[in-house]
Design a protein around this motif. Structure first.
Motif, PDB file in Angstrom:
ATOM      1  N   LYS A  96      25.362-126.715  52.688  1.00  0.00           N
ATOM      2  CA  LYS A  96      25.259-125.370  52.448  1.00  0.00           C
ATOM      3  C   LYS A  96      25.892-124.702  53.613  1.00  0.00           C
ATOM      4  CE  LYS A  96      22.124-121.464  52.017  1.00  0.00           C
ATOM      5  NZ  LYS A  96      20.592-121.007  52.149  1.00  0.00           N
ATOM      6  N   ALA A  97      26.711-123.448  53.096  1.00  0.00           N
ATOM      7  CA  ALA A  97      27.296-122.359  53.987  1.00  0.00           C
ATOM      8  C   ALA A  97      26.995-121.145  53.841  1.00  0.00           C
ATOM      9  CB  ALA A  97      28.939-122.427  53.811  1.00  0.00           C
ATOM     10  N   ASP A  98      26.413-120.515  54.771  1.00  0.00           N
ATOM     11  CA  ASP A  98      25.720-119.075  54.731  1.00  0.00           C
ATOM     12  C   ASP A  98      26.394-117.973  55.749  1.00  0.00           C
ATOM     13  OD1 ASP A  98      22.430-119.994  55.162  1.00  0.00           O
ATOM     14  OD2 ASP A  98      23.829-118.966  56.409  1.00  0.00           O
ATOM     15  N   ARG A  99      26.334-116.684  55.308  1.00  0.00           N
ATOM     16  CA  ARG A  99      26.617-115.943  56.453  1.00  0.00           C
ATOM     17  C   ARG A  99      26.260-114.664  55.882  1.00  0.00           C
ATOM     18  NH1 ARG A  99      31.187-112.498  56.147  1.00  0.00           N
ATOM     19  NH2 ARG A  99      32.492-112.801  54.423  1.00  0.00           N
ATOM     20  N   VAL A 100      26.151-113.568  56.682  1.00  0.00           N
ATOM     21  CA  VAL A 100      25.694-112.318  56.463  1.00  0.00           C
ATOM     22  C   VAL A 100      26.762-111.454  57.084  1.00  0.00           C
ATOM     23  CG1 VAL A 100      24.181-110.204  56.686  1.00  0.00           C
ATOM     24  CG2 VAL A 100      23.219-112.473  56.504  1.00  0.00           C
ATOM     25  N   SER A 101      27.525-110.403  56.185  1.00  0.00           N
ATOM     26  CA  SER A 101      28.641-109.672  56.551  1.00  0.00           C
ATOM     27  C   SER A 101      28.324-108.441  57.320  1.00  0.00           C
ATOM     28  CB  SER A 101      29.459-109.163  55.107  1.00  0.00           C
ATOM     29  OG  SER A 101      28.649-108.118  54.762  1.00  0.00           O
ATOM     30  N   ALA A 102      29.191-107.973  57.903  1.00  0.00           N
ATOM     31  CA  ALA A 102      28.960-106.747  58.619  1.00  0.00           C
ATOM     32  C   ALA A 102      28.360-105.641  58.294  1.00  0.00           C
ATOM     33  CB  ALA A 102      30.110-106.217  59.320  1.00  0.00           C
ATOM     34  N   ILE A 103      28.161-105.513  56.518  1.00  0.00           N
ATOM     35  CA  ILE A 103      27.705-104.635  56.039  1.00  0.00           C
ATOM     36  C   ILE A 103      26.217-105.009  55.238  1.00  0.00           C
ATOM     37  CG2 ILE A 103      29.615-103.233  55.420  1.00  0.00           C
ATOM     38  CD1 ILE A 103      29.808-104.323  52.683  1.00  0.00           C
TER      39      ILE A 103
END
Length: 120
Positions: A96-103
């Motif tokens: 799994k790949a995940d991230r939270v953007s700047a917004i």
């Protein structure tokens, strides 16, 4: 969009080793936290290990000291080295790949999994 493809699973005897790979395409994984999960028959999917963008790692208690997660951003690939395998490690392993953007928008992507069977 990130496409993830796991490989390296198979049948191994107790005490043996396998190395799983998760090859990514569509986006660079360098900006994602990468995870390995597993799901055994009749059980819930559980987190095995993860590695942050800064290469900090975290492991489930059941695999600590036996499994090692690593990432090669140049190859856009994440690995899970599994040593001293036990029958209870038998499961389908998912990347799994995940991230939270700047917004604050969340992104997460899953692979289709690779079967690991530990049996004599």
């Amino acid at each position: 969009q990130v496409q993830l493809v796991e490989s390296g699973g198979g049948l191994v005897q107790p005490g043996g080793s396998l190395r799983l790979s998760c090859a990514a395409s569509g986006s660079a994984i360098s900006i994602y936290t990468m995870h390995w999960y597993r799901q055994a028959p009749g059980k819930q999917r559980e987190l095995v290990a993860d590695i942050t963008t800064a290469a900090n790692t975290n492991y489930a208690a059941s695999v600590k000291g036996r499994f090692t997660i690593s990432r090669d951003n140049a190859k856009n690939t994440v690995y899970l080295q599994m040593n001293t395998l036990k029958p209870e490690d038998t499961a389908v392993y998912y990347c799994k790949a995940d991230r939270v953007s700047a917004i604050g928008r969340s992104y997460d992507y899953w692979g289709r999994g690779t079967q690991v069977t530990v049996s004599s």
